[in-house]
Design an enzyme around this catalytic site. Sequence first.
Site, PDB file in Angstrom:
ATOM      1  N   PRO A   1       0.890  -1.279  -0.197  1.00 51.66           N
ATOM      2  CA  PRO A   1       0.110   0.164  -0.060  1.00 51.66           C
ATOM      3  C   PRO A   1       0.664   0.865   0.483  1.00 51.66           C
ATOM      4  O   PRO A   1       1.782   1.200   0.554  1.00 51.66           O
ATOM      5  CB  PRO A   1      -0.854  -0.483   1.383  1.00 51.66           C
ATOM      6  CG  PRO A   1      -0.374  -1.392   2.062  1.00 51.66           C
ATOM      7  CD  PRO A   1       0.463  -1.800   0.726  1.00 51.66           C
ATOM      8  N   GLU A   2       1.090   2.530  -0.921  1.00 49.88           N
ATOM      9  CA  GLU A   2       1.002   3.524  -0.894  1.00 49.88           C
ATOM     10  C   GLU A   2       0.476   4.466  -0.383  1.00 49.88           C
ATOM     11  O   GLU A   2      -1.100   3.932   0.229  1.00 49.88           O
ATOM     12  CB  GLU A   2       1.896   4.124  -2.144  1.00 49.88           C
ATOM     13  CG  GLU A   2       2.592   2.763  -2.943  1.00 49.88           C
ATOM     14  CD  GLU A   2       3.210   2.992  -3.970  1.00 49.88           C
ATOM     15  OE1 GLU A   2       3.507   4.129  -3.913  1.00 49.88           O
ATOM     16  OE2 GLU A   2       3.626   2.318  -4.811  1.00 49.88           O
TER      17      GLU A   2
ATOM     18  N   LYS B   1       2.178   6.884   4.757  1.00 41.97           N
ATOM     19  CA  LYS B   1       1.862   5.796   5.030  1.00 41.97           C
ATOM     20  C   LYS B   1       1.111   5.076   6.406  1.00 41.97           C
ATOM     21  O   LYS B   1       0.490   3.953   6.468  1.00 41.97           O
ATOM     22  CB  LYS B   1       2.397   4.237   4.595  1.00 41.97           C
ATOM     23  CG  LYS B   1       3.417   4.803   2.936  1.00 41.97           C
ATOM     24  CD  LYS B   1       3.962   3.887   2.289  1.00 41.97           C
ATOM     25  CE  LYS B   1       4.717   3.911   1.419  1.00 41.97           C
ATOM     26  NZ  LYS B   1       5.566   2.696   0.690  1.00 41.97           N
TER      27      LYS B   1
END
Length: 257
Positions: free
Chosen positions: A2-3, A55
């Site tokens: 996930p970014e 993040k």
Amino acid sequence: MPEGDSIHRAARRVGAALVGSEIRSVELPQARHSRDRWAERLAGRDVRSVDAHGKHLFLRFDGDLTLHSHLRMGGAWGVYPRGGRWHRAARRAWLVIRTDEHEVVQFDGPVLELMTEGRTRFDQRLAAIGPDVLAAEFDKRAFLRRLRADDPTRGVGDALLDQRIVSGIGTVWKSEGCFLAGLSPWRRLGKVTDDQVLGVIREVRPLMERSVEGGRRQHRWVFERAGLPCRRCETPIEFRGQGDDNRNTFWCPECQR
Ligand SMILES: [Zn+2]
């Protein structure tokens, strides 16, 4: 992995489900949390806000209690209607928060902590993280200050992944941003101008913002296109691991200098 854009998107969904709704239960089902008594401490408190920074995701409860989450490679957030089917197994849940209408679930950690500090200490911890590429006003000065304090022989592509320099950029946007800015990810920091590296931020911000809004995923210029012809010049896209962590880097040797 996930970014920043997917974390900001998750923060919006989680916030929409929890903020302003009565929290019916908070559970931390993993054995590792069985002695923490977080559920008791959070019981009966409202969720004030849900914020993403890079993040990191922060659920801020009444009374200066904040749950901090970082998904690293494998974690995920899910928001479901109460009693709805989850997209991962229940035994993988680290956190389950229920309202009358929703179940918000954090799966697979791997970072979940209850921060009990007051606002000031919380802000100090945030300050240790680099400026968020998706902040309403990106802090260019802080970004450049952190970048220029780094090793000038480090490749720019590697530095852009360092969350202490700028937070929210992962391997996809690093590769795509360097391509769109015409900058080789292998160029050493000492040989990159401020304007060139800010060019990467200028390119990725609108694309990441569109992704937060849930816009259609645009095609990739270089990411995961090793050996395929560049969409601009038809030179085969190259691929190599970069930096101490050997993170994937894709680039066009012709378009990026
Ligand atoms: Zn090219």
